[in-house]
Design a protein around this motif. Structure first.
Motif, PDB file in Angstrom:
ATOM      1  N   HIS A  35       0.851  -1.203   0.000  1.00 54.51           N
ATOM      2  CA  HIS A  35       0.000   0.000   0.000  1.00 54.51           C
ATOM      3  C   HIS A  35       0.884   1.250   0.000  1.00 54.51           C
ATOM      4  CE1 HIS A  35       0.966   0.556   4.278  1.00 54.51           C
ATOM      5  NE2 HIS A  35       0.880  -0.761   4.350  1.00 54.51           N
ATOM      6  N   ASN A  36       0.279   2.421  -0.215  1.00 51.53           N
ATOM      7  CA  ASN A  36       1.030   3.672  -0.126  1.00 51.53           C
ATOM      8  C   ASN A  36       1.585   3.801   1.285  1.00 51.53           C
ATOM      9  OD1 ASN A  36      -1.527   4.887  -2.121  1.00 51.53           O
ATOM     10  ND2 ASN A  36       0.589   5.053  -2.758  1.00 51.53           N
ATOM     11  N   GLY A  37       2.859   4.119   1.384  1.00 53.21           N
ATOM     12  CA  GLY A  37       3.456   4.264   2.707  1.00 53.21           C
ATOM     13  C   GLY A  37       3.964   2.948   3.281  1.00 53.21           C
ATOM     14  N   GLY A  60      -2.373   6.558  -9.153  1.00 52.35           N
ATOM     15  CA  GLY A  60      -1.175   6.344  -8.352  1.00 52.35           C
ATOM     16  C   GLY A  60      -1.427   5.927  -6.907  1.00 52.35           C
ATOM     17  N   LEU A  61      -2.686   5.938  -6.488  1.00 49.81           N
ATOM     18  CA  LEU A  61      -2.981   5.496  -5.118  1.00 49.81           C
ATOM     19  C   LEU A  61      -3.164   3.979  -5.095  1.00 49.81           C
ATOM     20  CD1 LEU A  61      -5.527   8.070  -3.684  1.00 49.81           C
ATOM     21  CD2 LEU A  61      -3.057   8.008  -3.425  1.00 49.81           C
ATOM     22  N   ASP A  62      -2.982   3.394  -3.904  1.00 47.40           N
ATOM     23  CA  ASP A  62      -3.199   1.953  -3.807  1.00 47.40           C
ATOM     24  C   ASP A  62      -4.705   1.678  -3.807  1.00 47.40           C
ATOM     25  OD1 ASP A  62      -4.205   2.133  -1.136  1.00 47.40           O
ATOM     26  OD2 ASP A  62      -2.164   2.207  -0.402  1.00 47.40           O
ATOM     27  N   PRO A  63      -5.088   0.416  -4.045  1.00 45.64           N
ATOM     28  CA  PRO A  63      -6.509   0.111  -4.233  1.00 45.64           C
ATOM     29  C   PRO A  63      -7.412   0.574  -3.081  1.00 45.64           C
ATOM     30  CG  PRO A  63      -5.185  -1.744  -4.924  1.00 45.64           C
ATOM     31  CD  PRO A  63      -4.236  -0.756  -4.311  1.00 45.64           C
ATOM     32  N   ARG A  64      -6.951   0.404  -1.847  1.00 43.40           N
ATOM     33  CA  ARG A  64      -7.820   0.830  -0.752  1.00 43.40           C
ATOM     34  C   ARG A  64      -7.969   2.342  -0.749  1.00 43.40           C
ATOM     35  NH1 ARG A  64      -5.679  -0.097   4.945  1.00 43.40           N
ATOM     36  NH2 ARG A  64      -6.326  -2.262   4.721  1.00 43.40           N
ATOM     37  N   SER A  94       3.667  10.565   3.403  1.00 42.00           N
ATOM     38  CA  SER A  94       3.760   9.602   2.300  1.00 42.00           C
ATOM     39  C   SER A  94       2.951  10.132   1.123  1.00 42.00           C
ATOM     40  CB  SER A  94       3.216   8.248   2.739  1.00 42.00           C
ATOM     41  OG  SER A  94       1.808   8.268   2.751  1.00 42.00           O
ATOM     42  N   HIS A 139       1.443  -1.266  -7.500  1.00 38.87           N
ATOM     43  CA  HIS A 139       0.282  -1.846  -6.844  1.00 38.87           C
ATOM     44  C   HIS A 139      -0.776  -2.265  -7.859  1.00 38.87           C
ATOM     45  CE1 HIS A 139       0.106   2.496  -5.373  1.00 38.87           C
ATOM     46  NE2 HIS A 139      -0.487   2.480  -6.526  1.00 38.87           N
ATOM     47  N   GLY A 154       0.445   8.941  -0.503  1.00 41.82           N
ATOM     48  CA  GLY A 154      -0.998   8.815  -0.336  1.00 41.82           C
ATOM     49  C   GLY A 154      -1.551   9.874   0.614  1.00 41.82           C
ATOM     50  N   ASP A 178      -5.520  -5.317  -3.274  1.00 35.71           N
ATOM     51  CA  ASP A 178      -6.737  -5.764  -3.915  1.00 35.71           C
ATOM     52  C   ASP A 178      -6.486  -7.140  -4.487  1.00 35.71           C
ATOM     53  OD1 ASP A 178      -9.278  -5.490  -4.672  1.00 35.71           O
ATOM     54  OD2 ASP A 178      -8.966  -3.757  -5.963  1.00 35.71           O
ATOM     55  N   GLN A 190       7.958   6.750 -12.296  1.00 32.77           N
ATOM     56  CA  GLN A 190       6.513   6.865 -12.453  1.00 32.77           C
ATOM     57  C   GLN A 190       6.087   7.840 -13.552  1.00 32.77           C
ATOM     58  OE1 GLN A 190       4.516   8.713  -9.057  1.00 32.77           O
ATOM     59  NE2 GLN A 190       2.966   7.142  -9.170  1.00 32.77           N
ATOM     60  N   GLY A 232      -4.825  -3.179   2.374  1.00 32.13           N
ATOM     61  CA  GLY A 232      -5.053  -2.067   1.453  1.00 32.13           C
ATOM     62  C   GLY A 232      -4.787  -2.451   0.014  1.00 32.13           C
ATOM     63  N   SER A 286       1.831   3.433 -13.278  1.00 31.24           N
ATOM     64  CA  SER A 286       0.712   3.961 -12.488  1.00 31.24           C
ATOM     65  C   SER A 286       0.134   5.263 -13.025  1.00 31.24           C
ATOM     66  CB  SER A 286       1.107   4.104 -11.021  1.00 31.24           C
ATOM     67  OG  SER A 286       1.969   5.184 -10.863  1.00 31.24           O
TER      68      SER A 286
END
Lengths: 282, 290
Positions: free
Chosen positions: A44-46, B175-179, B147, A202, B149, A243, A91, A241, A172
Motif C-alpha cells: 500500500h502507499n506508505g 497512483g494510489l493503492d486500491p484501498r 507519504s 500496486h 498517499g 486488492d 513513475q 489495502g 501507475s
C-alpha cells in the motif's frame, strides 16, 4: 536459483533516527533477487516501497543491515559501479525526458558514459527495437502517448545494457491501454532476453505476471511467494489495502450471493466457464 | 449549480504559428446535482474541457455558462473569484501543488484567500483531516514529510475546504493503492449525496465511471461525441469501440456470461456487487425446473 543480483539482509532504515517515536520506514527486511527472475514488490502507499527503491541504488543507506547488488556491498565507493548496472524507470514519463528526439533521449546516457558513436547508433536502434519504438527515432518525446513515452524510457535504460531493470510504479500514471503496452513490452523483453526485472507496483495485473511477489506492509515483508500463492491469501491482502484480481473478487462476491464457487478461477474467462458448468449440471 | 458549454471551441496559442486546436463545437450540459463522468482516450480533450468548468481557460468560440455567470469568446472575463470559489478542481497529482509549512496552513490557504474567517478555516481543516482518514497529528507536520498517499489527501482537503458547489475531479486517485482509491472515491460520492454537490469526474477508469456516475459524456478528437445515462452509454459497445474505449469489466463479464449460458440478466450491472447478485439470481431461476 541462479546467482543473486540484489539482496537485502536485515535492512532497517529510519528517516528520523534521532526520534524513537518515528517508526522505521523499512524494518528488518531480507530478500534476494536471482539472475533472470521477475519479481514484483507490492504494498500500500506508505508501506516502504519507495524507500526500498532508494536503498537499492544508494540514494539512501540503511542504519542496520546490508544491501548487496551485482556482487558488491553497497557503499559510497561501490555505488557508481552498481548504478551503472541497474536501469531505472520511474513513475512520471514527463519527468525523465532530456532529449529533443526519441533517439537523442535514448542516446543521452550512452553519451554520458562515453560510448563511441558507432556503438551508440547500434545500441539506440537495438533498444528501441526491443520496445517496438524503432519507427519513432526522430519523433519529439512530448508528442508520444504515455505508454510510448514509458517504452522509450525503458529503451533508454536498456541501452546501457543493465543486469537489472527496476520499474518504480512505471505504469501507475498511464491509461489502461498504455499500461497494457508497457506490461506487454516487459513480458516480451523477458522472453527474448531473460533480463532480470523488479517491478514496484500496486497494479495486481502487473504483479500477476511476475515469477515471485513480495508484499510489503508498514515497512515489513508480510508475504512472499508465487502470484497464485499470494493471491490465494485473499482477505489478508485486502486488509493490507491491496486488492485481488478481478476474477477472484467476483468469485468472492458470487459466493456471498449464494453461488457455490471453487475459488480456483484466476481469470474472468475461467470464472464464466465455472458458472456455466454449475448451471448446466442441474 | 448548472454548467452549460455551448458550442465551445478552444485553440491553444491562438493566432500564432503554434496554434493548436483542442476543442471543436463542444456542447455539454452538466445539470445541478448530477454526477457526470467524462471519459475518452488520452488526448481527446477531456482536460481542456475540465479547465473551462471554472474559467481557467476561456473559450475561443462559443460560451460557457457557470451558474449565473456567462464566459464568452471574445470578451475578457474579469473578476472570476466567485466562479473559482464555487467550482473546485482537484487536478491530477494535486500533491504537486502543496507548498505551505504545515498541513494546517496548506489546507487553510484557499478558504483564507476567499475571505473565510481564520477560525472557520481552521475548523474546516480539522474536520477534513479527520474525514479524509489522516491521523490528527498530521496538522502541524510539513506536507512534504508525508507519504504520497497522505499528501494526496491533504491536497484534496485543500480543495474541499473551500466548500465548492461543484467539484471537478481529474483522475483524482491515479497512483494510489486500491484501498486508498476506493476510500477517496467513496468519500467524494458521500459528499456528492450529503451536500448535494454537482460532481464531474474525468477518468480513464470505466469501472469508476460506472460505479459512481449517473451521466457519462464521451470526448473524442476534441469533440463531445456522446452523452447519456450511464447504462445506455456502457451498453452501447459498438459506440465505445468507435472511440477506442472498452466497457467496464463487469459489463464485459456480463456479456460473456449471457452468451455462454443463454441467460439474460435483468439490467446492465454497473458494479461488481450488482453483477454477482444478478448472476446468482439468474442461476437460481434458471436452475428451477419449469
Amino acid at each position: 536459483m541462479k546467482g543473486s543480483i540484489l539482496s537485502f539482509e536485515q535492512v532497517t532504515f529510519t528517516y528520523v533516527p534521532e526520534d524513537e517515536a518515528v517508526k522505521p520506514a523499512v524494518s528488518d527486511l531480507s530478500f534476494s533477487i536471482g539472475e533472470g527472475e521477475w519479481v514484483a514488490l507490492v504494498g500500500h502507499n506508505g508501506s516502504g516501497k519507495s524507500t526500498i527503491a532508494k536503498l537499492m541504488n544508494g540514494l539512501l543507506f540503511p542504519q542496520q543491515g546490508t544491501v548487496q547488488a551485482m556482487g558488491l556491498k553497497m557503499s559510497e565507493e561501490s555505488l557508481w559501479n552498481i548504478r551503472s548496472q541497474m536501469g531505472m524507470v520511474f513513475q512520471n514519463p514527463d519527468n525523465q525526458f532530456v532529449g529533443a528526439t526519441v533517439q537523442d533521449d535514448v542516446a543521452f546516457a550512452l553519451e554520458n558514459n562515453g560510448v563511441p558513436h558507432e556503438e551508440m547508433v547500434v545500441r539506440v536502434r537495438e533498444s528501441l527495437q526491443q520496445v517496438k519504438m524503432a519507427d519513432y527515432l526522430d519523433h519529439e518525446p512530448h508528442h508520444l502517448s504515455g505508454g510510448q513515452k514509458q517504452r522509450v524510457a525503458i529503451a533508454g535504460a536498456l541501452a546501457l545494457r543493465p543486469r537489472l531493470l527496476i520499474l518504480d510504479e512505471a505504469t501507475s500514471m498511464l491509461d489502461p491501454q498504455g499500461r497494457r503496452e508497457v506490461i506487454e513490452t516487459i513480458r516480451e523483453l523477458r522472453e527474448a532476453t531473460g533480463l532480470t526485472v523488479l517491478s514496484i507496483t500496486h497494479d495486481l495485473e502487473e504483479a500477476a505476471l511476475a515469477d515471485r511477489v513480495l508484499v510489503m506492509n508498514a515497512g515489513h515483508k508480510q508475504m512472499e511467494g508465487t502470484p497464485d500463492e499470494v493471491f490465494s491469501s485473499g482477505e489478508e491482502l485486502t486488509e493490507m489495502g491491496l486488492d485481488l484480481p478481478f476474477a477472484m473478487r467476483m468469485a468472492g462476491l458470487l459466493k456471498q450471493a449464494g453461488v457455490p464457487m471453487t475459488g480456483e478461477s484466476m481469470t474472468e474467462h475461467e470464472l464464466v466457464e465455472e458458472l456455466w458448468t454449475y448451471y448446466s449440471s442441474k | 449549480m448548472d454548467i452549460l458549454l455551448k458550442q465551445v471551441g478552444y485553440s491553444y496559442a491562438k493566432d500564432t504559428p503554434f496554434e493548436k486546436r483542442a476543442l471543436t463545437d463542444v456542447t455539454l450540459h452538466i445539470p445541478s446535482g448530477s454526477y457526470t463522468a467524462i471519459i475518452g482516450h488520452t488526448g481527446s480533450g477531456k482536460s481542456t474541457v475540465l479547465q473551462h468548468l471554472n474559467a481557467l481557460l476561456q473559450p475561443t468560440e462559443g460560451s460557457v455558462l457557470i451558474g449565473e455567470r456567462k464566459i464568452e469568446a471574445g470578451t475578457k472575463a474579469k473578476n472570476l473569484r466567485d466562479v473559482r470559489k464555487k467550482v473546485g478542481i482537484v487536478f491530477q497529482f494535486p500533491e504537486q501543488q502543496l507548498f505551505d509549512e504545515t498541513v494546517l496552513k496548506d489546507i487553510m490557504f484557499g478558504p483564507l484567500n476567499f475571505g473565510v474567517p481564520e477560525e472557520e478555516a481552521r475548523r474546516r481543516a480539522i474536520a477534513l483531516v479527520e474525514q479524509l482518514g489522516l491521523p490528527e497529528g498530521v496538522l502541524e507536520k510539513s506536507p512534504f514529510d508525508l507519504s504520497g498517499g497522505q499528501m494526496r489527501r491533504v491536497a484534496i482537503a485543500g480543495v474541499l475546504a473551500m466548500e465548492p458547489d461543484v467539484l471537478v475531479l481529474d483522475e483524482p486517485t491515479a497512483g494510489l493503492d486500491p484501498r486508498g482509491r476506493r476510500e477517496i472515491m467513496d468519500l467524494f460520492y458521500r459528499l456528492h449525496q450529503e451536500k448535494g454537490l454537482t460532481t464531474v469526474l474525468v477518468t480513464h477508469s470505466m469501472e469508476d465511471a460506472a460505479r459512481y456516475a449517473d451521466t457519462v459524456a464521451i470526448m473524442h478528437g476534441g469533440k463531445c461525441v456522446a452523452t447519456g445515462d450511464v447504462r445506455d452509454v456502457f451498453a452501447n459497445e459498438e459506440q465505445l469501440g468507435d472511440y477506442r474505449l472498452e466497457p467496464p469489466r463487469t459489463v464485459r463479464m456480463q456479456r460473456e456470461f449471457e452468451e455462454k449460458t443463454g441467460l439474460t440478466l435483468d439490467e446492465l450491472a454497473l458494479t461488481e456487487e450488482a453483477l454477482a447478485r444478478s448472476i446468482a439470481q439468474a442461476l437460481t431461476e434458471g436452475r428451477e425446473p419449469k
